[in-house]
Scaffold this motif. Sequence first.
Motif, PDB file in Angstrom:
ATOM      1  N   ASP A 215       0.886  -1.238  -0.038  1.00 59.14           N
ATOM      2  CA  ASP A 215      -0.032  -0.124  -0.135  1.00 59.14           C
ATOM      3  C   ASP A 215       1.012   1.424  -0.002  1.00 59.14           C
ATOM      4  OD1 ASP A 215       1.055  -0.558   2.442  1.00 59.14           O
ATOM      5  OD2 ASP A 215      -0.839   0.356   3.549  1.00 59.14           O
ATOM      6  N   ARG A 216       2.004   1.282   0.256  1.00 65.61           N
ATOM      7  CA  ARG A 216       2.853   2.302   0.341  1.00 65.61           C
ATOM      8  C   ARG A 216       4.401   1.982  -0.247  1.00 65.61           C
ATOM      9  NH1 ARG A 216       2.310   3.598   6.490  1.00 65.61           N
ATOM     10  NH2 ARG A 216       0.253   2.647   5.910  1.00 65.61           N
ATOM     11  N   PHE A 217       5.187   3.124  -0.382  1.00 64.75           N
ATOM     12  CA  PHE A 217       6.670   3.074  -0.575  1.00 64.75           C
ATOM     13  C   PHE A 217       7.230   3.795   0.856  1.00 64.75           C
ATOM     14  CE2 PHE A 217       4.689   4.161  -4.342  1.00 64.75           C
ATOM     15  CZ  PHE A 217       4.699   2.778  -5.155  1.00 64.75           C
ATOM     16  N   ILE A 218       8.253   3.542   1.037  1.00 64.12           N
ATOM     17  CA  ILE A 218       9.319   4.114   2.088  1.00 64.12           C
ATOM     18  C   ILE A 218      10.449   4.381   1.548  1.00 64.12           C
ATOM     19  CG2 ILE A 218      10.312   3.906   4.289  1.00 64.12           C
ATOM     20  CD1 ILE A 218       8.266   2.043   5.329  1.00 64.12           C
ATOM     21  N   VAL A 219      10.749   5.703   1.405  1.00 65.95           N
ATOM     22  CA  VAL A 219      11.950   6.381   0.857  1.00 65.95           C
ATOM     23  C   VAL A 219      12.842   7.091   1.736  1.00 65.95           C
ATOM     24  CG1 VAL A 219      11.009   6.243  -1.645  1.00 65.95           C
ATOM     25  CG2 VAL A 219      10.512   8.024  -0.118  1.00 65.95           C
ATOM     26  N   ALA A 220      13.925   7.000   1.770  1.00 66.15           N
ATOM     27  CA  ALA A 220      15.011   7.554   2.327  1.00 66.15           C
ATOM     28  C   ALA A 220      15.691   9.190   1.489  1.00 66.15           C
ATOM     29  CB  ALA A 220      16.134   6.686   3.018  1.00 66.15           C
ATOM     30  N   GLY A 221      15.596  10.069   2.076  1.00 63.76           N
ATOM     31  CA  GLY A 221      16.082  11.292   1.110  1.00 63.76           C
ATOM     32  C   GLY A 221      17.460  11.794   1.270  1.00 63.76           C
ATOM     33  N   SER A 222      17.904  12.514   0.539  1.00 63.19           N
ATOM     34  CA  SER A 222      19.248  13.483   1.095  1.00 63.19           C
ATOM     35  C   SER A 222      18.786  14.537   1.840  1.00 63.19           C
ATOM     36  CB  SER A 222      19.923  13.630  -0.511  1.00 63.19           C
ATOM     37  OG  SER A 222      19.014  14.219  -1.377  1.00 63.19           O
ATOM     38  N   HIS A 223      17.501  14.770   1.586  1.00 62.07           N
ATOM     39  CA  HIS A 223      17.033  16.091   2.651  1.00 62.07           C
ATOM     40  C   HIS A 223      15.436  15.843   2.434  1.00 62.07           C
ATOM     41  CE1 HIS A 223      16.938  19.767   4.639  1.00 62.07           C
ATOM     42  NE2 HIS A 223      16.016  20.134   3.963  1.00 62.07           N
ATOM     43  N   PRO A 224      14.783  15.825   3.882  1.00 63.20           N
ATOM     44  CA  PRO A 224      15.074  16.160   4.863  1.00 63.20           C
ATOM     45  C   PRO A 224      15.126  14.870   5.864  1.00 63.20           C
ATOM     46  CG  PRO A 224      12.911  16.647   4.935  1.00 63.20           C
ATOM     47  CD  PRO A 224      13.160  16.194   3.433  1.00 63.20           C
ATOM     48  N   GLY A 225      14.874  13.570   5.405  1.00 66.07           N
ATOM     49  CA  GLY A 225      14.849  12.424   6.144  1.00 66.07           C
ATOM     50  C   GLY A 225      14.200  11.206   5.439  1.00 66.07           C
ATOM     51  N   VAL A 226      13.305  10.768   5.906  1.00 62.79           N
ATOM     52  CA  VAL A 226      12.447   9.348   5.500  1.00 62.79           C
ATOM     53  C   VAL A 226      10.891   9.743   5.485  1.00 62.79           C
ATOM     54  CG1 VAL A 226      12.233   6.797   5.899  1.00 62.79           C
ATOM     55  CG2 VAL A 226      14.339   8.093   6.803  1.00 62.79           C
ATOM     56  N   ALA A 227      10.294   9.133   4.536  1.00 67.91           N
ATOM     57  CA  ALA A 227       8.761   9.362   4.209  1.00 67.91           C
ATOM     58  C   ALA A 227       8.158   7.948   3.659  1.00 67.91           C
ATOM     59  CB  ALA A 227       8.794  10.497   3.275  1.00 67.91           C
ATOM     60  N   ALA A 228       6.919   8.111   3.939  1.00 67.96           N
ATOM     61  CA  ALA A 228       6.092   7.003   3.496  1.00 67.96           C
ATOM     62  C   ALA A 228       5.289   7.854   2.458  1.00 67.96           C
ATOM     63  CB  ALA A 228       5.258   6.133   4.382  1.00 67.96           C
ATOM     64  N   VAL A 229       4.955   7.170   1.210  1.00 72.55           N
ATOM     65  CA  VAL A 229       4.141   7.747   0.095  1.00 72.55           C
ATOM     66  C   VAL A 229       3.041   6.617  -0.284  1.00 72.55           C
ATOM     67  CG1 VAL A 229       4.052   8.394  -2.164  1.00 72.55           C
ATOM     68  CG2 VAL A 229       6.131   9.292  -0.751  1.00 72.55           C
ATOM     69  N   SER A 230       1.958   7.051  -0.435  1.00 76.14           N
ATOM     70  CA  SER A 230       0.761   6.282  -0.651  1.00 76.14           C
ATOM     71  C   SER A 230       0.744   5.729  -2.209  1.00 76.14           C
ATOM     72  CB  SER A 230      -0.580   6.831  -0.380  1.00 76.14           C
ATOM     73  OG  SER A 230      -1.635   6.103  -1.172  1.00 76.14           O
ATOM     74  N   ARG A 231       0.769   4.328  -2.416  1.00 77.38           N
ATOM     75  CA  ARG A 231       0.861   3.797  -3.830  1.00 77.38           C
ATOM     76  C   ARG A 231      -0.667   4.488  -4.535  1.00 77.38           C
ATOM     77  NH1 ARG A 231       3.379  -2.034  -4.303  1.00 77.38           N
ATOM     78  NH2 ARG A 231       2.712  -1.409  -6.564  1.00 77.38           N
ATOM     79  N   GLU A 232      -1.658   4.298  -3.794  1.00 80.90           N
ATOM     80  CA  GLU A 232      -2.818   4.686  -4.341  1.00 80.90           C
ATOM     81  C   GLU A 232      -3.210   6.140  -4.823  1.00 80.90           C
ATOM     82  OE1 GLU A 232      -7.773   4.086  -3.632  1.00 80.90           O
ATOM     83  OE2 GLU A 232      -6.327   3.389  -2.288  1.00 80.90           O
ATOM     84  N   THR A 233      -2.785   7.052  -4.041  1.00 83.45           N
ATOM     85  CA  THR A 233      -2.929   8.422  -4.124  1.00 83.45           C
ATOM     86  C   THR A 233      -1.600   9.142  -4.420  1.00 83.45           C
ATOM     87  OG1 THR A 233      -2.723   8.893  -1.694  1.00 83.45           O
ATOM     88  CG2 THR A 233      -4.913   8.101  -2.436  1.00 83.45           C
ATOM     89  N   GLY A 234      -0.752   8.650  -4.038  1.00 81.60           N
ATOM     90  CA  GLY A 234       0.595   9.339  -4.263  1.00 81.60           C
ATOM     91  C   GLY A 234       0.965  10.374  -3.022  1.00 81.60           C
ATOM     92  N   GLU A 235       0.159  10.634  -2.239  1.00 83.04           N
ATOM     93  CA  GLU A 235       0.249  11.445  -1.183  1.00 83.04           C
ATOM     94  C   GLU A 235       1.312  10.893  -0.204  1.00 83.04           C
ATOM     95  OE1 GLU A 235      -2.527  12.304   1.879  1.00 83.04           O
ATOM     96  OE2 GLU A 235      -3.669  10.278   1.289  1.00 83.04           O
ATOM     97  N   GLN A 236       2.080  12.017   0.473  1.00 84.65           N
ATOM     98  CA  GLN A 236       2.920  11.791   1.678  1.00 84.65           C
ATOM     99  C   GLN A 236       2.251  11.487   2.805  1.00 84.65           C
ATOM    100  OE1 GLN A 236       5.960  14.489   3.543  1.00 84.65           O
ATOM    101  NE2 GLN A 236       7.162  13.799   1.531  1.00 84.65           N
ATOM    102  N   LEU A 237       2.336  10.155   3.217  1.00 86.35           N
ATOM    103  CA  LEU A 237       1.649   9.741   4.479  1.00 86.35           C
ATOM    104  C   LEU A 237       2.175  10.035   5.705  1.00 86.35           C
ATOM    105  CD1 LEU A 237       0.862   6.031   3.277  1.00 86.35           C
ATOM    106  CD2 LEU A 237      -0.478   7.916   3.263  1.00 86.35           C
ATOM    107  N   TRP A 238       3.677  10.057   5.737  1.00 88.34           N
ATOM    108  CA  TRP A 238       4.347  10.633   6.859  1.00 88.34           C
ATOM    109  C   TRP A 238       5.599  11.024   6.656  1.00 88.34           C
ATOM    110  CZ3 TRP A 238       8.663   7.657   7.911  1.00 88.34           C
ATOM    111  CH2 TRP A 238       8.594   6.397   7.829  1.00 88.34           C
ATOM    112  N   LEU A 239       6.534  11.945   7.412  1.00 85.22           N
ATOM    113  CA  LEU A 239       7.652  12.304   6.991  1.00 85.22           C
ATOM    114  C   LEU A 239       8.367  12.408   8.503  1.00 85.22           C
ATOM    115  CD1 LEU A 239      10.196  13.599   5.295  1.00 85.22           C
ATOM    116  CD2 LEU A 239       8.959  15.843   5.644  1.00 85.22           C
ATOM    117  N   TYR A 240       9.573  11.818   8.402  1.00 82.13           N
ATOM    118  CA  TYR A 240      10.260  11.878   9.788  1.00 82.13           C
ATOM    119  C   TYR A 240      11.594  12.503   9.300  1.00 82.13           C
ATOM    120  CZ  TYR A 240      12.685  11.222  13.937  1.00 82.13           C
ATOM    121  OH  TYR A 240      13.517  11.448  15.160  1.00 82.13           O
ATOM    122  N   GLU A 241      11.784  13.942  10.006  1.00 87.68           N
ATOM    123  CA  GLU A 241      13.161  14.601   9.704  1.00 87.68           C
ATOM    124  C   GLU A 241      14.373  14.276  10.648  1.00 87.68           C
ATOM    125  OE1 GLU A 241      12.841  18.581   9.152  1.00 87.68           O
ATOM    126  OE2 GLU A 241      10.673  18.646   8.106  1.00 87.68           O
TER     127      GLU A 241
END
Length: 831
Positions: free
Chosen positions: A720-746
Amino acid sequence: MKKLSGIILTLLSILLSVSVSLAQLNGRVFVDTNNNGKMDAGERGAKDCVVSDGLHIVKTDKKGNFSLPGWDKQRFVTLYPGGEFTCSQSYLPINSDEQEYVFAITPKERKKEVSFVQISDTETFEYRDWADQLKQYAEVHQPDFIIHTGDICYQSGMDWHAVHVNQKTFGVPVYYCLGNHDMIKGDYGEQFFEQCFGPAWYAFEEANTLFVVTPMMGGDYKPSFNRDEIGTWLKNLLKAYPVEQPKIFFNHDLLTNGEAFDFKVNEQEIISLDESNLKAWLYGHWHTNMAKEHGSSGVMSYGTSTLAAGGIDHSPSGFRVVDVDEQGNTSSHFKWTNLNREIKIVSPQKDVAIQNAAGEIQLAVNVYHTGSAVDSVHYALYGDEGLNWSSALDQSKWQKMAQESDWAWGTTLKPEESDSYTLVVNAFLHSGEILNAKHSFSVQQSKEIDVNGEWFNLAGNPAHHAVVDEQHKMPYQLKWTSNIGSNIFMSSPVLYENMLVTASFDDGDAQNCYLVGMDATTGVERWRYQTQNSIKNQVVVAQGIAVAVDMQGVTYAVDVLTGKLRWKRDLNHNRLPGIVNGIVTDGQLVYSGFGKALCALDVESGDELWRNKAWGGGNGTTPTMTIADDVLIASSQWGAIYAHNRNTGELLWKRSDAGLRFRDGVLSYKEGSLWVSGKGTDKAVPGVLHQLELKTGKTIQIYETGMQQSGTSAPIVLKDRFIVAGSHPGVAAVSRETGEQLWLYEVEPALLYTPSYYADRQQSLESTPLLIGDKLVFGAMDGRVYALDATNGKLLWKTELGAPVVTSAAVDGKRFYICDFAGNVYCFQAN
């Protein structure tokens, strides 16, 4: 008739200007004993001083006089200072009205040894923290000079450096090389460089060594010089100095990857620098950190990335310190930038020290400051009496810790019987500053758990699907830590039976480069194998054999249990950049190398099954290669994603569009598709996640992540989601269905810079997070290890290590293992 007269006058004018430009250049050099810049009565001329017009080179006579013949491109008369004097103005612009060029020199004691700092590719027009950090280092350690090996960058960059990075502002001589981006629009490419810094090629002595600054032969705009002219000057220069005198060259680029340092003057003539006792060649240009010994010639080359930002191949931001002995032999080390008085006790942690079977506990500290070396670290351990007015008087409590790497200090001891302890640490800097840390804890007996590790690739599998079917309860407790004696970059640990293996890098001298095996239960080192150069990325295990590749392309296969070499194969990479990508294995074959050195090797024998012939070049790239069914995925920074038939090596497809050319992320393989993070198409969309068709590479879908995606992490693909680590500002989960960012940890700002061109205290991850049950575990460039609730991104646990974490974790049952940049390996156990 009038027309003919005009032509004659024009020709006369041209001939007159040529005769002026070719007129002899006369002058003198004198010993300025009172340092007032004038030749007073009683002050004498200086004999045998070397002077040049940029082509010819002469020495002064016994009265200090010289005469240069001049040439058509002359612009400076330059004195090449000897090691026994200083000169406040070593070059003078040529002026047709000038009758005499006079240089004042001041005597100094000729040193036996030299220390200098190399910086490169700063590419900036604005003041940043690195300038003050380098300035403090110069003030504290007093190097003999600083050399900038080019790409100061364009008019604004050169103008800024000329004002802010010079002898007056830094307190030591500052020299500059001409880089490709320092040749800008004008009458000729190097014109503005000369206005800011003087000649683009010159020499000087310190101690017994001749230092030679040479220009890059081409750039953004055409220079006025050519190879014949630089070659003529170089021949004249080498004739002016003894053949046996040690020589060190500076240039924006490396002359050769081979053994022979030959300067090609033209099609008929070369100059062998080896025959003139060349000791080292220092360069920049590639935005990579690397040291290399060039075979039988013994010449060392040192490539240095920028101290102002992360390198193209994610080389950490830093500057190189080089020491030169009386014979001209070099040794070097890095000072990493952006670090301000960092100190952290990393063992004990969380108020508990684990006592091993021998009754010992580990004390470990990470301490670093860019502006000064750490001279020593002292500690005192207090028992039940604690640290108070009375116990503070007992100086016998204080002991020295041993230095284990450029960042880590530690010791092992048997504590006296107490219910609680207080550890006090003082780190003494060369600047005179003292950094302090204190930690209270109790001691617990270790409860050993058998290890039977099976973690052979990045994320535990060749597809890099970073999901572990295991449940961990919080909190984690540190079981042990062990330092391998040098820095660790992206060499995430691997496990086989009861052994853990990782690898070190040494961009200073390429000496402290090792594969290291340690007991995964206790952290005790069982073996180490020295490699020819740094291992920057992923080690793999197959059939009980650990395999790794170093920056020069030498691939090593070592028995995991014994550390004995099974085979070694030189992939004949022989080019820049060095190999910094991670390798991968399916258990039978290992895929190693980069570009035309990329090949498939048999794990048992090291035999080569196929070699890539389809693509080469490109810049250094940090993604670990990925196996997806019968496809091998490789990468090239500023190049493309390349898909090969992993059985034959045939190139199936490549992608360099849609932002995939400038991409750093590891590809993961899940649900029959490839998944990779990358940069967005504009500022409004900084980062995206690509879903690619395996057989063709075509885009299936692109998801916006809301983050910058210049790190090396692989995404985690769930139903149901992707978890991606970024070069800024941290880690986030993105919904596969809507593409919205479900949460972000900085996460917090990075302790040093690694992603390409990052320089603004970004909150970066370079590692691939692991989903362990419902816990997301990862380390970050802020020097912390985190555990989040993967469903909502809430923090469950974290610990501070005081050094960046560039590796991903390896999991065995209730334990995970992770490494920091300081060279420490940590074992954490779930509650």
